[in-house]
Design a protein around this motif. Sequence first.
Motif: not given
Length: 599
Positions: A376-385, A394-405
């Motif tokens: 699942v991909l999203g913002l942390p608060d939305d993922l927790q909700l 939750t099986l794996e800790g959140m991994r942040e995507l690179p801020r390519r911008s």
Amino acid sequence: MIGVPSYHAIAAMVITVAMFIAFARGRMSVEIISLLTIAVIAVGLYFFPLPDTQPIDGLSLAFSGFGHYALITICALMIMGRGLVVTGALEPAARFLERIFKFNRQLGLLVSLLVAMLLSMGVNDTPVLVLLLPIFVQLAARGAMAASKTLIPLNAAVLIGGMATTIGTSTNILVVSIAVDLGMPEMGVFHYTPIVLVAAIVALPYLWLVMPRLLGDNRTENLHELRRFETRLRVTEDSILNGRELSEVVARLPADIEFDDVPLGLLRPNQRLRMTGTHEAIEEASRILRGDAAPSWVLDRIRRRSSETRTDIAVVEMTVTADSRLIGRTLPSSGIADLYGVAVIGIHRPKRLVGKKDDFSEGGNLRIAEGDVLLVLGLPDDLQLFARSDSLLTLEGMRELPRRSKAVLAAAIMVGSVGFASVGLIPIAISALAGSILMFVTGCVKFDRVGRALSGKVIVLVAASIAIGRIVLESGAANWLGSVLAGGLQYLSPAAVLAAIMLFVTFLTNFASNATAATVGTPIAFAIAAQLGLPPEPLILAVLFGCNLCYATPIAYQTNMLIMAEGSYEFKDYVRTGVPLVLIMVTMLSLALVVTYGL
């Protein structure tokens, strides 16, 4: 007649040797040994202050490392390196080197070592390593050689290259400047480069073939098979698949990617490809193909909200429990994107569930079952909700995507900081600090994530090494050791004299600092040349080379400390790999000096 050293000098030498032994034994952590060293110096100088000083001056000396410009520089460089990683700025360079490593690992390492040497001839050692360090960390994550096997050899290559020109390091400039003040003619940039290149050619096979074998592998082994997720990749208008057959581009994709039910003919926008692979492989394939693994509208919404709230997008793995409302539904019918604003980009079905009835709906979509793992991909608060509301674990800790911008911006900040320092416009301490501040201001690195960039072990180790360097110099221990050295050299051959001076300065630089070694060693070498009737230049060069042979301890040079956390190194790793390299370099440099100057 050489006098007896003062009790302060004796104490300084005892503390230095004790710290080295404690580090080498490895029974206590680096942090504890470093803090104990600082405490012993502080307490000792408070009750037994140096001549013409007050007890409070001893405390200032012991704790001066925590406010020293070298520590601030190292922390700033770590922050900038973190900025390059989290924005993905180094991915193009990492992918280029990855292709070489995939073709042949040994060739990849050799090319990297040669590039590091050449760059550090014209650019200060520290900026070169700062640029290369995160690239090799990413290479390790992509399956190339472990960072623990490449970073010490890479650092040694940078230091050897920096030795080869008068502008390679600030220490070289210092030695040459002191020599000019003593009456020697000024040396050109490449004055002694051939001597260093001869030694480098002999040392390179050790760096390339032997040193990695002496280092452990710090990669964690996967104790279970990596999960493979199924996804439906949608061909977009700007996808490289648009108007082409899949077979034309499949060779560019990760090896873990597999396709099922591939449509015949040319692909068109909005066609969907059934694709399976690991999490990392799906992410890489989506980037290469410029396709969407979830509905475009929800991906655009997530990116827009991330930009508005300045919150990083994260990816997390969640398993479906028996109480989840999702059981029996398909992704299109689940309403996940509408309800929570998150995107499910893949589903992993455990082997025990494969082949059960009603796996797929009439439309060919997989029905979600208990035990499935959602990517699942999203913002942390939305993922927790989402996890709380739909009974997901939750099986794996959140991994942040690179801020390519921010990738281009982060790269520009790093290049600017390194460039200004390299051409000598401003010191590396100022340019690194300015660069780290810009990383914060522009959002490349966030204030609440600074802890991930900095290493507490490195910070206290730097502080302790600075305190040791100051007490060795100010107690008179360095000068006394130099006097002992000068008294015993009159009986040696010229080659042995050069080797002895080089080893003495190497000892100082590995346990005190480069500046201390240069400041103490250069006048001593000049005086020894006059006493023995030898030309001063080869002895001065022996000092310059010795100042750069800082491979044997992590406290010898700031680049040694920069790689310590990323390579998961211990003190003994530097000793085990660095001492042989020191002996190789001392031998070859001494012989080359003897031949060059006809001694």
